[in-house]
Scaffold this motif. Sequence first.
Motif, mmCIF file in Angstrom:
data_model
loop_
_atom_site.group_PDB
_atom_site.id
_atom_site.type_symbol
_atom_site.label_atom_id
_atom_site.label_comp_id
_atom_site.label_asym_id
_atom_site.label_seq_id
_atom_site.Cartn_x
_atom_site.Cartn_y
_atom_site.Cartn_z
ATOM 1 N N ASP A 266 41.788 -39.306 21.507
ATOM 2 C CA ASP A 266 41.227 -40.328 22.396
ATOM 3 C C ASP A 266 41.251 -41.729 21.791
ATOM 4 O OD1 ASP A 266 39.255 -40.136 20.503
ATOM 5 O OD2 ASP A 266 37.669 -39.521 21.877
ATOM 6 N N GLY A 267 41.651 -41.842 20.546
ATOM 7 C CA GLY A 267 41.731 -43.151 19.910
ATOM 8 C C GLY A 267 40.405 -43.725 19.463
ATOM 9 N N ARG A 268 39.343 -42.939 19.477
ATOM 10 C CA ARG A 268 38.026 -43.431 19.054
ATOM 11 C C ARG A 268 37.860 -43.171 17.547
ATOM 12 N NH1 ARG A 268 33.311 -41.586 21.285
ATOM 13 N NH2 ARG A 268 32.478 -43.559 20.567
ATOM 14 N N TRP A 269 38.451 -43.986 16.734
ATOM 15 C CA TRP A 269 38.423 -43.820 15.287
ATOM 16 C C TRP A 269 37.019 -44.020 14.724
ATOM 17 C CZ3 TRP A 269 42.589 -42.292 12.357
ATOM 18 C CH2 TRP A 269 43.818 -42.230 13.023
ATOM 19 N N GLU A 270 36.184 -44.837 15.388
ATOM 20 C CA GLU A 270 34.834 -45.084 14.872
ATOM 21 C C GLU A 270 33.946 -43.850 15.000
ATOM 22 O OE1 GLU A 270 34.824 -46.372 19.179
ATOM 23 O OE2 GLU A 270 36.147 -46.718 17.498
ATOM 24 N N ALA A 271 34.329 -42.878 15.822
ATOM 25 C CA ALA A 271 33.538 -41.653 15.982
ATOM 26 C C ALA A 271 33.756 -40.681 14.820
ATOM 27 C CB ALA A 271 33.882 -40.974 17.299
ATOM 28 N N GLY A 272 34.649 -41.012 13.908
ATOM 29 C CA GLY A 272 34.980 -40.157 12.778
ATOM 30 C C GLY A 272 36.453 -39.805 12.815
ATOM 31 N N ARG B 238 37.143 -50.485 4.479
ATOM 32 C CA ARG B 238 37.452 -49.962 3.139
ATOM 33 C C ARG B 238 37.506 -48.436 3.130
ATOM 34 N NH1 ARG B 238 37.987 -53.578 -0.729
ATOM 35 N NH2 ARG B 238 37.093 -55.642 -0.447
ATOM 36 N N GLN B 239 36.648 -47.782 3.912
ATOM 37 C CA GLN B 239 36.688 -46.324 3.982
ATOM 38 C C GLN B 239 37.990 -45.864 4.644
ATOM 39 O OE1 GLN B 239 33.384 -44.415 5.911
ATOM 40 N NE2 GLN B 239 34.330 -42.409 5.795
ATOM 41 N N LEU B 240 38.408 -46.528 5.707
ATOM 42 C CA LEU B 240 39.664 -46.174 6.366
ATOM 43 C C LEU B 240 40.847 -46.443 5.448
ATOM 44 C CD1 LEU B 240 41.119 -45.147 8.873
ATOM 45 C CD2 LEU B 240 41.071 -47.493 9.761
ATOM 46 N N PHE B 241 40.829 -47.550 4.735
ATOM 47 C CA PHE B 241 41.877 -47.895 3.768
ATOM 48 C C PHE B 241 42.008 -46.794 2.710
ATOM 49 C CE2 PHE B 241 43.422 -50.014 -0.071
ATOM 50 C CZ PHE B 241 44.494 -50.757 0.400
ATOM 51 N N ALA B 242 40.885 -46.372 2.150
ATOM 52 C CA ALA B 242 40.897 -45.320 1.128
ATOM 53 C C ALA B 242 41.391 -43.993 1.709
ATOM 54 C CB ALA B 242 39.503 -45.151 0.529
ATOM 55 N N THR B 243 40.994 -43.690 2.940
ATOM 56 C CA THR B 243 41.416 -42.439 3.577
ATOM 57 C C THR B 243 42.922 -42.429 3.800
ATOM 58 O OG1 THR B 243 39.279 -42.204 4.659
ATOM 59 C CG2 THR B 243 41.105 -40.979 5.620
ATOM 60 N N LYS C 184 37.035 -34.933 6.086
ATOM 61 C CA LYS C 184 36.482 -35.410 7.351
ATOM 62 C C LYS C 184 35.650 -36.653 7.076
ATOM 63 C CE LYS C 184 36.153 -30.930 9.600
ATOM 64 N NZ LYS C 184 35.268 -29.957 10.229
ATOM 65 N N GLY C 185 35.942 -37.709 7.790
ATOM 66 C CA GLY C 185 35.205 -38.957 7.630
ATOM 67 C C GLY C 185 34.042 -39.034 8.591
ATOM 68 N N ALA C 186 32.969 -39.618 8.137
ATOM 69 C CA ALA C 186 31.777 -39.782 8.974
ATOM 70 C C ALA C 186 32.005 -40.889 9.987
ATOM 71 C CB ALA C 186 30.575 -40.108 8.098
ATOM 72 N N ALA C 187 31.215 -40.874 11.020
ATOM 73 C CA ALA C 187 31.293 -41.909 12.047
ATOM 74 C C ALA C 187 30.861 -43.254 11.471
ATOM 75 C CB ALA C 187 30.404 -41.528 13.228
ATOM 76 N N ALA C 188 31.519 -44.304 11.916
ATOM 77 C CA ALA C 188 31.169 -45.653 11.488
ATOM 78 C C ALA C 188 30.133 -46.222 12.454
ATOM 79 C CB ALA C 188 32.414 -46.534 11.479
ATOM 80 N N THR C 189 29.184 -46.958 11.931
ATOM 81 C CA THR C 189 28.144 -47.542 12.777
ATOM 82 C C THR C 189 28.364 -49.043 12.916
ATOM 83 O OG1 THR C 189 26.700 -47.830 10.858
ATOM 84 C CG2 THR C 189 26.432 -45.805 12.132
ATOM 85 N N VAL D 124 39.160 -53.367 12.665
ATOM 86 C CA VAL D 124 37.758 -52.951 12.585
ATOM 87 C C VAL D 124 36.943 -54.131 13.085
ATOM 88 C CG1 VAL D 124 35.918 -52.130 11.095
ATOM 89 C CG2 VAL D 124 38.285 -51.457 10.629
ATOM 90 N N CYS D 125 36.331 -53.940 14.255
ATOM 91 C CA CYS D 125 35.639 -55.020 14.957
ATOM 92 C C CYS D 125 34.138 -54.755 14.991
ATOM 93 C CB CYS D 125 36.130 -55.103 16.397
ATOM 94 S SG CYS D 125 37.912 -55.219 16.555
ATOM 95 N N PRO D 126 33.325 -55.763 14.711
ATOM 96 C CA PRO D 126 31.879 -55.584 14.871
ATOM 97 C C PRO D 126 31.531 -55.459 16.353
ATOM 98 C CG PRO D 126 32.382 -57.856 14.364
ATOM 99 C CD PRO D 126 33.669 -57.105 14.265
ATOM 100 N N LEU D 127 30.455 -54.763 16.661
ATOM 101 C CA LEU D 127 30.046 -54.605 18.057
ATOM 102 C C LEU D 127 29.661 -55.933 18.681
ATOM 103 C CD1 LEU D 127 28.033 -51.268 17.965
ATOM 104 C CD2 LEU D 127 30.380 -51.654 18.717
ATOM 105 N N ARG D 128 29.040 -56.793 17.898
ATOM 106 C CA ARG D 128 28.733 -58.145 18.353
ATOM 107 C C ARG D 128 29.723 -59.086 17.689
ATOM 108 N NH1 ARG D 128 22.241 -58.278 17.460
ATOM 109 N NH2 ARG D 128 21.728 -56.695 19.010
ATOM 110 N N PRO D 129 30.387 -59.945 18.470
ATOM 111 C CA PRO D 129 31.388 -60.841 17.873
ATOM 112 C C PRO D 129 30.773 -61.751 16.818
ATOM 113 C CG PRO D 129 31.509 -60.889 20.268
ATOM 114 C CD PRO D 129 30.287 -60.102 19.907
ATOM 115 N N VAL D 130 31.379 -61.731 15.639
ATOM 116 C CA VAL D 130 30.957 -62.586 14.529
ATOM 117 C C VAL D 130 32.228 -63.168 13.924
ATOM 118 C CG1 VAL D 130 29.881 -62.650 12.257
ATOM 119 C CG2 VAL D 130 28.918 -61.205 14.037
#
Length: 174
Positions: free
Chosen positions: A81-87, A49-54, A109-114, A144-150
């Motif tokens: 580098d393509g690391r969008w989760e880093a901000g 949702r944050q990326l969508f709004a951005t 500037k968007g914050a890093a996603a956890t 947008v993928c969770p770190l652990r597959p769910v």
Amino acid sequence: MDRCKRHAQRGLTLIEMLIALAVAAVLYGIAAPNLTALLQRMASESAARQLFATLNMARTQALTRRQTVIVCPGRGFCSGDGRWEAGYMVGIDANRNDPLDAGEPVLWKGAAATRVRILSNTGRPRVRYLPSGRASGSNATFRVCPLRPVVGATRTLVISNTGRVRWGRSECPA
């Protein structure tokens, strides 16, 4: 006569306490995996949702300002580098040379996603909105993928050539 009456003491015995603790442990064992999956789904939903709004904000800024606006991964500069989760950040490409250069205005500037990874399709290290609101290049897809597959936790955004952002469906690579 009242002084002679004995009052019965009330409380829990050791056995009753152990049974209550055992029941609580079983309930916790049942609830903990579901809670972890819920937290993963919420983290994916929030980051998407944050990326969508951005992305929508960047398109609106391109239309309003009549200038090229870039959305790229990075905190102080476009990392590429393509690391969008880093901000990620949104800025105006004043000289129209595609990346954001030093001295060009940064709008947000968007914050890093956890607890998530944000993957874009190959060849899209940034999203570029033209003054018409169109997104130059081919369609872009963000997962947008969770770190652990769910199951059901992946959120997908698709940007068309017209610049419109919509929700899509796909799964993350293993």
